[in-house]
Design a protein around this motif. Structure first.
Motif, PDB file in Angstrom:
ATOM      1  N   PHE A 163      64.503 114.552  24.264  1.00 52.24           N
ATOM      2  CA  PHE A 163      64.262 113.899  23.283  1.00 52.24           C
ATOM      3  C   PHE A 163      64.896 114.987  22.602  1.00 52.24           C
ATOM      4  CE2 PHE A 163      60.298 114.199  25.282  1.00 52.24           C
ATOM      5  CZ  PHE A 163      60.332 115.452  24.966  1.00 52.24           C
ATOM      6  N   ASN A 164      64.506 116.317  23.207  1.00 50.29           N
ATOM      7  CA  ASN A 164      64.287 117.921  22.533  1.00 50.29           C
ATOM      8  C   ASN A 164      65.086 118.283  21.461  1.00 50.29           C
ATOM      9  OD1 ASN A 164      65.369 118.076  24.668  1.00 50.29           O
ATOM     10  ND2 ASN A 164      64.668 119.659  25.777  1.00 50.29           N
ATOM     11  N   TYR A 165      66.675 118.036  21.992  1.00 51.95           N
ATOM     12  CA  TYR A 165      68.337 118.806  21.307  1.00 51.95           C
ATOM     13  C   TYR A 165      68.563 117.555  20.605  1.00 51.95           C
ATOM     14  CZ  TYR A 165      65.837 123.691  22.830  1.00 51.95           C
ATOM     15  OH  TYR A 165      65.342 124.536  22.695  1.00 51.95           O
ATOM     16  N   PRO A 166      68.267 116.375  19.625  1.00 57.47           N
ATOM     17  CA  PRO A 166      68.859 115.443  19.889  1.00 57.47           C
ATOM     18  C   PRO A 166      70.693 115.533  20.084  1.00 57.47           C
ATOM     19  CG  PRO A 166      66.848 115.361  19.117  1.00 57.47           C
ATOM     20  CD  PRO A 166      67.019 116.813  19.132  1.00 57.47           C
ATOM     21  N   PHE A 167      70.738 116.637  18.381  1.00 54.49           N
ATOM     22  CA  PHE A 167      72.790 116.431  17.887  1.00 54.49           C
ATOM     23  C   PHE A 167      72.833 117.579  19.071  1.00 54.49           C
ATOM     24  CE2 PHE A 167      75.338 118.049  15.033  1.00 54.49           C
ATOM     25  CZ  PHE A 167      76.374 117.415  14.970  1.00 54.49           C
ATOM     26  N   GLN A 168      72.342 118.827  19.457  1.00 51.50           N
ATOM     27  CA  GLN A 168      72.714 119.641  20.207  1.00 51.50           C
ATOM     28  C   GLN A 168      73.603 119.097  21.798  1.00 51.50           C
ATOM     29  OE1 GLN A 168      70.800 122.816  22.182  1.00 51.50           O
ATOM     30  NE2 GLN A 168      71.577 124.007  20.470  1.00 51.50           N
ATOM     31  N   ILE A 169      72.439 117.943  22.500  1.00 52.93           N
ATOM     32  CA  ILE A 169      72.414 117.336  23.908  1.00 52.93           C
ATOM     33  C   ILE A 169      74.050 116.652  23.167  1.00 52.93           C
ATOM     34  CG2 ILE A 169      72.090 115.505  25.190  1.00 52.93           C
ATOM     35  CD1 ILE A 169      68.962 116.758  24.959  1.00 52.93           C
ATOM     36  N   PHE A 288      57.357 129.064  24.485  1.00 54.71           N
ATOM     37  CA  PHE A 288      56.779 128.211  22.788  1.00 54.71           C
ATOM     38  C   PHE A 288      58.528 127.623  21.873  1.00 54.71           C
ATOM     39  CE2 PHE A 288      53.538 131.188  22.963  1.00 54.71           C
ATOM     40  CZ  PHE A 288      52.604 129.959  23.675  1.00 54.71           C
ATOM     41  N   LEU A 289      59.161 128.179  22.160  1.00 53.46           N
ATOM     42  CA  LEU A 289      60.397 127.340  21.424  1.00 53.46           C
ATOM     43  C   LEU A 289      60.298 125.691  21.737  1.00 53.46           C
ATOM     44  CD1 LEU A 289      63.843 129.093  23.117  1.00 53.46           C
ATOM     45  CD2 LEU A 289      62.572 129.796  19.769  1.00 53.46           C
ATOM     46  N   THR A 290      60.623 124.867  20.202  1.00 45.71           N
ATOM     47  CA  THR A 290      60.289 123.202  20.083  1.00 45.71           C
ATOM     48  C   THR A 290      59.320 123.083  20.799  1.00 45.71           C
ATOM     49  OG1 THR A 290      62.865 123.161  20.382  1.00 45.71           O
ATOM     50  CG2 THR A 290      61.779 121.441  21.154  1.00 45.71           C
ATOM     51  N   GLN A 293      59.225 122.204  24.434  1.00 42.97           N
ATOM     52  CA  GLN A 293      59.541 120.964  24.821  1.00 42.97           C
ATOM     53  C   GLN A 293      60.653 121.863  25.724  1.00 42.97           C
ATOM     54  OE1 GLN A 293      57.717 117.642  22.899  1.00 42.97           O
ATOM     55  NE2 GLN A 293      58.417 119.346  21.036  1.00 42.97           N
ATOM     56  N   VAL A 294      61.390 123.396  26.353  1.00 39.62           N
ATOM     57  CA  VAL A 294      62.395 123.290  26.330  1.00 39.62           C
ATOM     58  C   VAL A 294      62.563 122.901  27.591  1.00 39.62           C
ATOM     59  CG1 VAL A 294      64.063 124.836  26.129  1.00 39.62           C
ATOM     60  CG2 VAL A 294      62.449 123.790  24.487  1.00 39.62           C
ATOM     61  N   CYS A 295      63.902 121.890  28.441  1.00 38.33           N
ATOM     62  CA  CYS A 295      63.547 122.185  30.267  1.00 38.33           C
ATOM     63  C   CYS A 295      63.501 123.752  30.955  1.00 38.33           C
ATOM     64  CB  CYS A 295      65.496 122.115  30.623  1.00 38.33           C
ATOM     65  SG  CYS A 295      66.656 122.460  29.635  1.00 38.33           S
ATOM     66  N   CYS A 296      64.250 124.780  30.017  1.00 36.75           N
ATOM     67  CA  CYS A 296      64.567 125.901  30.883  1.00 36.75           C
ATOM     68  C   CYS A 296      63.751 126.646  30.388  1.00 36.75           C
ATOM     69  CB  CYS A 296      65.691 126.565  30.658  1.00 36.75           C
ATOM     70  SG  CYS A 296      66.296 126.008  28.409  1.00 36.75           S
ATOM     71  N   ASN A 297      62.474 126.438  29.767  1.00 35.46           N
ATOM     72  CA  ASN A 297      61.122 127.811  29.813  1.00 35.46           C
ATOM     73  C   ASN A 297      60.686 128.202  31.014  1.00 35.46           C
ATOM     74  OD1 ASN A 297      61.082 127.636  27.192  1.00 35.46           O
ATOM     75  ND2 ASN A 297      59.628 126.479  27.080  1.00 35.46           N
ATOM     76  N   TYR A 455      65.093 135.893  27.942  1.00 34.72           N
ATOM     77  CA  TYR A 455      64.900 134.401  27.999  1.00 34.72           C
ATOM     78  C   TYR A 455      65.245 133.594  27.133  1.00 34.72           C
ATOM     79  CZ  TYR A 455      63.024 131.498  31.410  1.00 34.72           C
ATOM     80  OH  TYR A 455      62.922 130.732  32.240  1.00 34.72           O
ATOM     81  N   ASN A 456      66.069 132.463  27.690  1.00 32.85           N
ATOM     82  CA  ASN A 456      66.143 131.768  26.760  1.00 32.85           C
ATOM     83  C   ASN A 456      67.419 131.634  26.018  1.00 32.85           C
ATOM     84  OD1 ASN A 456      65.223 129.105  27.452  1.00 32.85           O
ATOM     85  ND2 ASN A 456      63.654 129.172  26.564  1.00 32.85           N
ATOM     86  N   VAL A 457      68.409 132.718  26.423  1.00 36.07           N
ATOM     87  CA  VAL A 457      69.535 133.464  25.690  1.00 36.07           C
ATOM     88  C   VAL A 457      71.123 132.576  25.930  1.00 36.07           C
ATOM     89  CG1 VAL A 457      71.303 135.434  24.927  1.00 36.07           C
ATOM     90  CG2 VAL A 457      68.702 135.144  25.252  1.00 36.07           C
ATOM     91  N   SER A 458      71.549 131.422  25.455  1.00 37.10           N
ATOM     92  CA  SER A 458      71.760 130.704  26.242  1.00 37.10           C
ATOM     93  C   SER A 458      74.068 129.495  25.227  1.00 37.10           C
ATOM     94  CB  SER A 458      71.178 129.018  26.714  1.00 37.10           C
ATOM     95  OG  SER A 458      70.520 129.151  27.647  1.00 37.10           O
ATOM     96  N   PRO A 459      74.381 131.232  24.726  1.00 36.96           N
ATOM     97  CA  PRO A 459      75.120 131.069  24.021  1.00 36.96           C
ATOM     98  C   PRO A 459      76.238 129.733  24.658  1.00 36.96           C
ATOM     99  CG  PRO A 459      75.456 133.608  24.683  1.00 36.96           C
ATOM    100  CD  PRO A 459      74.340 132.320  25.396  1.00 36.96           C
ATOM    101  N   PRO A 463      77.809 129.124  31.406  1.00 38.43           N
ATOM    102  CA  PRO A 463      77.484 127.873  31.705  1.00 38.43           C
ATOM    103  C   PRO A 463      76.511 127.530  31.902  1.00 38.43           C
ATOM    104  CG  PRO A 463      78.996 129.286  33.026  1.00 38.43           C
ATOM    105  CD  PRO A 463      78.532 130.201  31.883  1.00 38.43           C
ATOM    106  N   PHE A 464      75.620 126.752  31.797  1.00 40.83           N
ATOM    107  CA  PHE A 464      74.319 126.206  32.116  1.00 40.83           C
ATOM    108  C   PHE A 464      73.874 125.341  32.986  1.00 40.83           C
ATOM    109  CE2 PHE A 464      70.280 124.314  30.872  1.00 40.83           C
ATOM    110  CZ  PHE A 464      69.732 124.708  30.385  1.00 40.83           C
ATOM    111  N   GLY A 465      73.159 124.911  33.970  1.00 36.03           N
ATOM    112  CA  GLY A 465      72.713 123.791  34.607  1.00 36.03           C
ATOM    113  C   GLY A 465      71.915 124.426  36.082  1.00 36.03           C
TER     114      GLY A 465
HETATM  115  C1  LIG Z   1      69.356 125.989  23.767  1.00 34.52           C
HETATM  116  N1  LIG Z   1      68.057 126.326  25.095  1.00 34.52           N
HETATM  117  C2  LIG Z   1      67.288 126.757  24.444  1.00 34.52           C
HETATM  118  C3  LIG Z   1      68.142 127.476  25.960  1.00 34.52           C
HETATM  119  C4  LIG Z   1      67.397 125.033  25.809  1.00 34.52           C
HETATM  120  C5  LIG Z   1      68.531 124.565  26.708  1.00 34.52           C
HETATM  121  C6  LIG Z   1      68.435 123.194  26.757  1.00 34.52           C
HETATM  122  C7  LIG Z   1      67.188 122.965  27.613  1.00 34.52           C
HETATM  123  O1  LIG Z   1      66.303 122.262  27.346  1.00 34.52           O
END
Ligand SMILES: C[N+](C)(C)CCCC=O
Ligand SMILES: NC(=O)c1ccc[n+]([C@@H]2O[C@H](COP(=O)([O-])OP(=O)(O)OC[C@H]3O[C@@H](n4cnc5c(N)ncnc54)[C@H](O)[C@@H]3O)[C@@H](O)[C@H]2O)c1
Length: 501
Positions: A163-169, A288-290, A293-297, A455-459, A463-465
């Motif tokens: 639910f946390n990044y609906p369109f982005q996911i 504190f982003l979202t 509710q962020v997986c990688c916090n 932190y939380n820089v994910s262009p 790769p992310f996982g």
């Molecule tokens: C865009 N972020 C902040 C790296 C979040 C990725 C998705 C994790 O919930």
């Protein structure tokens, strides 16, 4: 619905259009059974009804996607790229309307939603760029014989989102899948069903064959039907560890590949030689982003003892100053959590932390904004917990709310051991001015990502996982092509067959 967004404000939208999509159009549910309310987190008002797809509807979506796959997979990468680039352009053109709708359904601030939607069009653009580059290898063999490899699509992929990044996911899963020649049937979270169908409309408008990206709505039952459907070639899942385990079990029965993007309890390590101002900003961005509710916090913030007082003073001052409220207002930095149960769960973690001996330095309470329109929303004041220990529940478990747990440490060796003492392994971070230490720590942290001095820089190109229980497979970056394609080897003889028989 996007046209209505220009005048929309919090508490005004009612979504009545069908939210399923296959065969190139929105599809109304066949029956009304098991309808459930979907809420606007900012107000607690009912936004729409979620009616889960049953077996027949999931099957229709799968058939529709399969028809599209047969056509799409025969197109060249460059032809697919043209459609995807057009889709990226449309997303960019409608970024504000899509972001507003995302905010209304999810509760995050408009500033963050705009960043999410910008990430989304960049992601489609990035994989469009890769689509034309997909190629195999040519391998020379003796006597003029040779082999070559073909990178082929998998078929119809299932995507299941959190639910946390609906369109982005929905984008992060579909863009690489489509670039490789696959079709996708996507199931959003039942709490955020509203924007995935917009993506489906955009792909269609951009020229994708009908059925290439389908949306089925529902919860666990619909997700199960999707995973177990015999036509599914691969499942890509984003969500919690317990659900991820179920997805893996179901996929194992059909020997289907899976990508699992699961939860985390990531460590952020702040050494005394850091640039403190950046470390403080990094800790806030890590938590504190979202609404947290962020997986990688980086929710376990380890701070070297000597700088703890200064760190806490500043971090608490800035946490208290975070504007919480109407997520559609530009000045808001923290909106509402996704649901009442999620809010209660996060507050419950704070109460438990207090019982176990943590000190609440700020926040951790239900928050009621001054605007009476927002009185029923799911707001919480962002929280900093001090005097935490590794054995506390708030330090061991993923809270998925705006709660930072701060822990003191003395040595590098000690903090590495403590940081790695978790079954999760999604992300990690380190702040230090010592570049040898930074890379040594990055090497020794058991996590899929390590952020150095941020932190939380994910262009999209990175790769992310996860490692360990945080999952496997990767999203974003070039490597994701590997997870949405398979390699065929073709061996070519140029002479006579040498037979032993
Ligand atoms: C865009 N972020 C902040 C790296 C979040 C990725 C998705 C994790 O919930
Ligand atoms: N690693 C990542 O990239 C990433 C990104 C975002 C969120 N997450 C994780 O997601 C979690 C929060 O999201 P959530 O609460 O929506 O997760 P969740 O596991 O409750 O649900 C995720 C999705 O799975 C579906 N689902 C539930 N049971 C199912 C079943 N039995 N079969 C098939 N599908 C099923 C849900 O309907 C939803 O669409 C957190 O743990 C967070 O860390 C991870």
């Amino acid at each position: 619905i996007l046209d209505a967004m220009s005048g929309a404000s919090t508490g005004t939208l009612q979504v009545t259009d069908p939210l399923n999509f296959w065969g190139g159009r929105r599809v109304a549910p066949r029956q009304q059974a098991d309808a459930q309310d979907v809420f606007e987190p900012a107000t607690g008002r009912v936004l729409c009804q979620l009616i889960p797809c049953k077996a027949e509807e999931v099957d229709e979506a799968m058939q529709s996607a399969h028809t599209a796959y047969l056509k799409w997979s025969k197109m060249s990468g460059m032809e697919r790229a043209r459609v995807m680039l057009e889709a990226a352009r449309i997303i960019r053109e409608r970024r504000e309307a899509i972001s507003k709708l995302e905010v209304i359904n999810n509760g995050k601030s408009i500033t963050e939603a705009l960043a999410d939607i910008d990430f989304s069009w960049q992601c489609v653009e990035y994989y469009a760029g890769l689509a034309g580059t997909l190629a195999g290898q040519h391998i020379q063999l003796p006597s003029g014989a040779f082999a070559y490899t073909r990178r082929e699509a998998l078929g119809v992929c299932a995507g299941i989102g959190a639910f946390n990044y609906p369109f982005q996911i929905a984008v992060v899963k579909s863009a690489p899948a489509l670039a490789c020649g696959n079709a996708m049937v996507f199931k959003p979270s039942p709490m955020t069903p509203v924007t995935a169908v917009i993506l489906a409309e955009i792909y269609k408008e951009a020229g994708a064959p009908d059925g290439l990206f389908c949306v089925v709505q529902g919860g666990p039952e619909t997700g199960t039907l999707l995973c177990q459907h015999p036509m599914v070639a691969k499942v890509s899942f984003t969500g919690s560890v317990p659900t991820g385990k179920k997805i893996m079990e179901m996929s194992a029965k059909g020997v289907k590949p899976v990508t699992l993007e699961l939860g985390g309890k990531s460590p952020l390590i702040i050494f005394k030689d850091c640039e403190l101002e950046n470390a403080i900003k990094g800790a806030l961005m890590a938590n504190f982003l979202t609404q947290g509710q962020v997986c990688c916090n980086g929710t376990r913030v380890f701070v070297q003892r000597e700088i703890m007082p200064k760190f806490l003073e500043e971090v608490v001052k800035r946490t208290k100053a975070i504007p919480v409220g109407d997520p559609l207002l530009d000045a808001t930095r923290m909106g509402a959590l996704i649901s009442k149960p999620q809010l209660d769960k996060a507050l419950g973690f704070v109460s438990q932390a207090k019982k176990e001996g943590a000190k609440v330095l700020c926040g951790g309470e239900p928050f009621t904004p001054s605007d009476p329109n927002l009185a029923g929303g799911y707001y919480m004041s962002p929280c900093v917990l001090d005097s935490c220990r590794d054995d506390m529940t708030c330090v061991k478990e993923e809270i998925f709310g705006p709660v930072m747990s701060v822990l003191a440490f003395d040595t590098e060796e000690e903090v590495l051991q403590r940081a790695n003492s978790t079954t999760f392994g999604l992300a990690s971070g380190v702040f230090t001015r010592d570049i040898s230490r930074a890379h040594r720590v990055a090497e020794n942290l058991q996590a899929g990502t390590c952020f150095i001095n941020n932190y939380n820089v994910s262009p999209v190109e990175v790769p992310f996982g996860g490692y360990k229980n945080s999952g496997f497979g990767r999203e974003n970056g070039q490597v994701t092509i590997e997870y949405y394609s398979q390699l065929k080897t073709v061996v070519v003889e140029m002479g006579d067959v040498e037979s032993l028989f």
